[in-house]
Scaffold this active site. Sequence first.
Site, PDB file in Angstrom:
ATOM      1  N   ASP A  72       0.842  -1.199   0.000  1.00 19.91           N
ATOM      2  CA  ASP A  72       0.000   0.000   0.000  1.00 19.91           C
ATOM      3  C   ASP A  72       0.875   1.246   0.000  1.00 19.91           C
ATOM      4  OD1 ASP A  72      -3.006   0.768   0.365  1.00 19.91           O
ATOM      5  OD2 ASP A  72      -1.820   2.229   1.491  1.00 19.91           O
TER       6      ASP A  72
HETATM    7  C1  LIG Z   1       2.897   8.554  -5.884  1.00 17.84           C
HETATM    8  C2  LIG Z   1       2.510   7.533  -6.918  1.00 17.84           C
HETATM    9  C3  LIG Z   1       1.530   6.565  -6.675  1.00 17.84           C
HETATM   10  N1  LIG Z   1       1.198   5.653  -7.625  1.00 17.84           N
HETATM   11  C4  LIG Z   1       0.164   4.614  -7.393  1.00 17.84           C
HETATM   12  C5  LIG Z   1       0.710   3.292  -6.865  1.00 17.84           C
HETATM   13  C6  LIG Z   1      -0.543   2.627  -6.302  1.00 17.84           C
HETATM   14  O1  LIG Z   1      -1.110   1.790  -7.316  1.00 17.84           O
HETATM   15  C7  LIG Z   1      -1.480   3.797  -6.010  1.00 17.84           C
HETATM   16  C8  LIG Z   1      -1.800   3.874  -4.549  1.00 17.84           C
HETATM   17  O2  LIG Z   1      -2.858   3.017  -4.266  1.00 17.84           O
HETATM   18  P1  LIG Z   1      -2.784   1.713  -3.378  1.00 17.84           P
HETATM   19  O3  LIG Z   1      -4.010   1.720  -2.508  1.00 17.84           O
HETATM   20  O4  LIG Z   1      -1.455   1.578  -2.718  1.00 17.84           O
HETATM   21  O5  LIG Z   1      -2.876   0.513  -4.421  1.00 17.84           O
HETATM   22  P2  LIG Z   1      -3.998   0.176  -5.492  1.00 17.84           P
HETATM   23  O6  LIG Z   1      -5.364   0.438  -4.931  1.00 17.84           O
HETATM   24  O7  LIG Z   1      -3.654   0.861  -6.780  1.00 17.84           O
HETATM   25  O8  LIG Z   1      -3.793  -1.388  -5.731  1.00 17.84           O
HETATM   26  P3  LIG Z   1      -3.943  -2.625  -4.696  1.00 17.84           P
HETATM   27  O9  LIG Z   1      -4.514  -2.115  -3.397  1.00 17.84           O
HETATM   28  O10 LIG Z   1      -4.866  -3.599  -5.382  1.00 17.84           O
HETATM   29  O11 LIG Z   1      -2.566  -3.179  -4.554  1.00 17.84           O
HETATM   30  O12 LIG Z   1      -0.790   4.986  -6.432  1.00 17.84           O
HETATM   31  C9  LIG Z   1       1.819   5.664  -8.857  1.00 17.84           C
HETATM   32  O13 LIG Z   1       1.509   4.831  -9.730  1.00 17.84           O
HETATM   33  N2  LIG Z   1       2.792   6.597  -9.112  1.00 17.84           N
HETATM   34  C10 LIG Z   1       3.168   7.540  -8.204  1.00 17.84           C
HETATM   35  O14 LIG Z   1       4.052   8.364  -8.511  1.00 17.84           O
END
Ligand SMILES: Cc1cn([C@H]2C[C@H](O)[C@@H](COP(=O)(O)OP(=O)(O)OP(=O)(O)O)O2)c(=O)[nH]c1=O
Length: 210
Positions: A72
């Site tokens: 997360d």
């Molecule tokens: C800061 C940042 C975040 N993110 C993304 C990563 C994560 O997918 C998302 C944060 O949400 P999360 O809740 O961590 O993950 P998710 O809901 O996408 O997937 P799952 O719970 O099924 O594993 O933000 C980027 O892709 N690039 C960035 O620069």
Amino acid sequence: MYRIILASGSPRRKEIMNQMGIGFETVPSYVNEDIKESDPSKLVEALASVKAKEVAGRFADERENLIIIGADTVVYHKGQVLGKPKDRDDAIRMLNGLSGDIHDVYTGVAIIIRRNKSDNADINGEESIVFNVRTRVSVKLLSKEEIEDYVDSGEPYDKAGAYAIQGEFGIYIKEIQGDYYNVVGFPIARIYEELLKKGINIKKIKKGIA
Ligand SMILES: Cc1cn([C@H]2C[C@H](O)[C@@H](COP(=O)(O)OP(=O)(O)OP(=O)(O)O)O2)c(=O)[nH]c1=O
């Protein structure tokens, strides 16, 4: 012999695992991400743990050895935890806050290692590893137009902090300190290291089962 289950629906996490040449399967978790915790490192560890545990529960009758990985990611700026923006205004508000300043990205990882009895009677059972990784990110001062154009690209909506370093927002990143992949949501180097300490080399797991 292990089968890796990535407890995630995030296309980024999947892509990073693929890029590293590791064999795995994905099983997205359907947990409620509503945990009240103001400390970002504790929050991401707690959320990663519920994701990994929820998916692990679905493999209760599995006879193979399993490695279940949940993660997360949140952005932390001036005492505020930023998750995914709710709407356009929320995305604009988040990016206004991050503009011209330094923030931290925290990713929590929970790994459940389940060893099956039939493989080695001495070491059967379940072990878990939970940790978080912080990367410091510096964003250039953004104009109103830059923020609005970026939000209109649609990219911010499923990203913590309303931006994607790996996407169009990359042009606005001045500097980072720490693991780039951690910002994208998956600190693969640390994951590799932690599993090596347990005697597991995930680079050797090529097609789901090694
Ligand atoms: C800061 C940042 C975040 N993110 C993304 C990563 C994560 O997918 C998302 C944060 O949400 P999360 O809740 O961590 O993950 P998710 O809901 O996408 O997937 P799952 O719970 O099924 O594993 O933000 C980027 O892709 N690039 C960035 O620069």
